[in-house]
Design an enzyme around this catalytic site. Structure first.
Site, PDB file in Angstrom:
ATOM      1  N   SER A  67      40.814  44.733  37.970  1.00  0.00           N
ATOM      2  CA  SER A  67      41.310  44.466  36.621  1.00  0.00           C
ATOM      3  C   SER A  67      42.731  44.986  36.382  1.00  0.00           C
ATOM      4  O   SER A  67      43.385  44.549  35.431  1.00  0.00           O
ATOM      5  CB  SER A  67      40.351  45.116  35.627  1.00  0.00           C
ATOM      6  OG  SER A  67      40.226  44.334  34.494  1.00  0.00           O
ATOM      7  N   LYS A  70      45.497  42.547  35.836  1.00  0.00           N
ATOM      8  CA  LYS A  70      45.750  41.889  34.544  1.00  0.00           C
ATOM      9  C   LYS A  70      47.094  42.327  33.953  1.00  0.00           C
ATOM     10  O   LYS A  70      47.708  41.601  33.178  1.00  0.00           O
ATOM     11  CB  LYS A  70      44.598  42.179  33.580  1.00  0.00           C
ATOM     12  CG  LYS A  70      43.309  41.465  33.993  1.00  0.00           C
ATOM     13  CD  LYS A  70      42.088  41.978  33.252  1.00  0.00           C
ATOM     14  CE  LYS A  70      40.834  41.282  33.786  1.00  0.00           C
ATOM     15  NZ  LYS A  70      39.600  41.985  33.448  1.00  0.00           N
ATOM     16  N   TYR A 197      42.340  33.755  39.186  1.00  0.00           N
ATOM     17  CA  TYR A 197      41.810  35.043  38.711  1.00  0.00           C
ATOM     18  C   TYR A 197      41.118  35.810  39.839  1.00  0.00           C
ATOM     19  O   TYR A 197      41.309  37.024  40.012  1.00  0.00           O
ATOM     20  CB  TYR A 197      40.847  34.805  37.532  1.00  0.00           C
ATOM     21  CG  TYR A 197      40.202  36.085  37.076  1.00  0.00           C
ATOM     22  CD1 TYR A 197      40.936  37.036  36.372  1.00  0.00           C
ATOM     23  CD2 TYR A 197      38.878  36.381  37.393  1.00  0.00           C
ATOM     24  CE1 TYR A 197      40.373  38.236  35.993  1.00  0.00           C
ATOM     25  CE2 TYR A 197      38.305  37.577  37.021  1.00  0.00           C
ATOM     26  CZ  TYR A 197      39.052  38.494  36.319  1.00  0.00           C
ATOM     27  OH  TYR A 197      38.493  39.702  35.955  1.00  0.00           O
ATOM     28  N   TYR A 249      38.559  49.019  29.293  1.00  0.00           N
ATOM     29  CA  TYR A 249      37.311  48.369  28.871  1.00  0.00           C
ATOM     30  C   TYR A 249      36.957  48.832  27.456  1.00  0.00           C
ATOM     31  O   TYR A 249      37.861  49.043  26.642  1.00  0.00           O
ATOM     32  CB  TYR A 249      36.196  48.642  29.882  1.00  0.00           C
ATOM     33  CG  TYR A 249      36.603  48.264  31.298  1.00  0.00           C
ATOM     34  CD1 TYR A 249      36.853  46.931  31.626  1.00  0.00           C
ATOM     35  CD2 TYR A 249      36.783  49.225  32.279  1.00  0.00           C
ATOM     36  CE1 TYR A 249      37.238  46.569  32.908  1.00  0.00           C
ATOM     37  CE2 TYR A 249      37.164  48.869  33.570  1.00  0.00           C
ATOM     38  CZ  TYR A 249      37.393  47.535  33.868  1.00  0.00           C
ATOM     39  OH  TYR A 249      37.784  47.185  35.129  1.00  0.00           O
ATOM     40  N   VAL A 267      37.546  47.898  38.406  1.00  0.00           N
ATOM     41  CA  VAL A 267      36.193  48.295  38.811  1.00  0.00           C
ATOM     42  C   VAL A 267      36.076  48.839  40.240  1.00  0.00           C
ATOM     43  O   VAL A 267      35.020  49.294  40.628  1.00  0.00           O
ATOM     44  CB  VAL A 267      35.146  47.173  38.632  1.00  0.00           C
ATOM     45  CG1 VAL A 267      34.864  46.908  37.178  1.00  0.00           C
ATOM     46  CG2 VAL A 267      35.537  45.926  39.378  1.00  0.00           C
TER      47      VAL A 267
HETATM   48  N1  GLU Z   1      36.596  41.009  39.452  1.00  0.00           N
HETATM   49  C1  GLU Z   1      35.572  41.476  38.573  1.00  0.00           C
HETATM   50  C2  GLU Z   1      35.190  40.432  37.570  1.00  0.00           C
HETATM   51  O1  GLU Z   1      35.964  39.588  37.250  1.00  0.00           O
HETATM   52  C3  GLU Z   1      35.914  42.758  37.837  1.00  0.00           C
HETATM   53  C4  GLU Z   1      37.272  42.885  37.280  1.00  0.00           C
HETATM   54  C5  GLU Z   1      37.475  44.276  36.668  1.00  0.00           C
HETATM   55  O2  GLU Z   1      37.130  44.458  35.478  1.00  0.00           O
HETATM   56  O3  GLU Z   1      37.991  45.179  37.340  1.00  0.00           O
HETATM   57  O4  GLU Z   1      34.075  40.430  37.094  1.00  0.00           O
END
Ligand code: GLU
Length: 313
Positions: A67, A70, A197, A249, A267
């Site tokens: 994540s 992002k 993604y 999060y 994650v």
């Molecule tokens: N690649 C995972 C997903 O899209 C986790 C991404 C994250 O929140 O680190 O579910």
């Protein structure tokens, strides 16, 4: 704040306090690469604006940025689409800037809010960012890798095993993409956006590289290593604001309270953050707390900002 302590010593002391906290967390069940799965991995890096690096642990072991990607995709979208309007760009009509208070892959909120994701740091928001990038880049993941490599001062990789595994298991991400398409908030073919993604989540970087790479956001958008303007200062501030309010999060409030700097977690257990005008920071330890943030990473960052008195508040 100015860093006027022996940071090498401080990092060693913090590592001693933070490492045992990993035992309270769990490694995310769907990770694939050996590094991401090792609960004992621990690394912490602080890179100052003048390039001085303070590190401890496995700082040169690559892991999936997940994540944290992002941030890079948002920066790229803002770069590509920067107009005289600046922050008023189309992107911000399609994705919000509010913390979600829901898990990063929740579908419920998206249905209620007619396909407009709360922010670009949750999966749905990142998918909209990728949709925008598809308009501007021939190969969006390659452009992200190029940006991350330039900022990290070295080549970053991609773990094809992670791409493959997440491609097979990313049902919720696909569901979100289809739901947003039904509301007209995704304009490209779902599979193409999902592919972008999935690849960005599988980009691998080291803790040291991430601490280097995030520094421009602590430096008004200018990469201190090269002097290159990555984003204008107002846009860099916006990215940092979104990280602070939405980057961890649904524990962003807890992180603001406890750590007090803009951060983004992933994650695989990485958390990168910035000490404004001072340094880029990254910590990595795979076991996660319930909300998806690294347990030991949280402790390490809290200790760092407490000892340096560097909360932005
Ligand atoms: N690649 C995972 C997903 O899209 C986790 C991404 C994250 O929140 O680190 O579910």
């Amino acid at each position: 704040m100015t860093i006027d302590v022996d940071l090498d010593e401080v990092l060693e002391e913090i590592a001693e306090v933070a490492r045992p906290a990993a035992a309270q967390g769990k490694v995310a069940p769907y990770l694939r690469s050996a590094a991401d799965l090792d609960p004992d991995s621990f690394a912490f890096a602080v890179v100052e604006m003048d390039g001085t690096e303070h590190v401890t642990g496995d700082v040169d072991v690559p892991f999936a940025i997940q994540s944290m990607s992002k941030v890079f995709s948002l920066v790229l979208a803002m770069q590509k689409a920067e107009t005289a309007e600046g922050v008023g760009h189309e992107l911000w009509r399609r994705v919000g800037r509010e913390p979600s208070g829901d898990p990063f892959n929740s579908l419920v909120q998206l249905e209620h809010e007619r396909g407009i994701p709360r922010n670009p740091m949750i999966n749905a928001g990142a998918l909209v960012v990728d949709d925008v990038l598809t308009d501007h880049c021939e190969d969006a993941p390659a452009s992200m890798i190029e940006l991350a490599s330039a900022l990290a001062g070295g080549t970053v990789g991609i773990d094809e095993a992670v791409v493959e595994a997440e491609g097979r298991s990313g049902h919720r991400n696909k569901a979100m993409a289809y739901l947003m398409s039904s509301f007209g908030n995704l304009t490209h073919v779902v599979d193409d956006v999902i592919e972008t993604y999935t690849r960005q989540c599988a980009v691998t970087m080291t803790t040291r590289q991430l601490a280097r790479a995030v520094r421009f956001l602590a430096n008004d958008g200018v990469d201190p290593a090269t002097g290159e303007v990555i984003l204008s200062a107002p846009l860099a501030r916006r990215v940092a604001a979104v990280m602070l309010t939405c980057g961890t999060y649904d524990s962003a409030g807890e992180f603001a309270f406890d750590v007090g700097i803009p951060c983004k977690s992933g994650v695989a257990g990485g958390i990168m953050g910035l000490l404004p005008e001072e340094a880029g920071v990254c910590v990595w330890s795979p076991p996660l707390e319930e909300s998806g943030n690294s347990v030991a990473g949280h402790v390490a960052l809290r200790e760092l900002t407490t000892r340096l008195d560097s909360s932005v508040f």
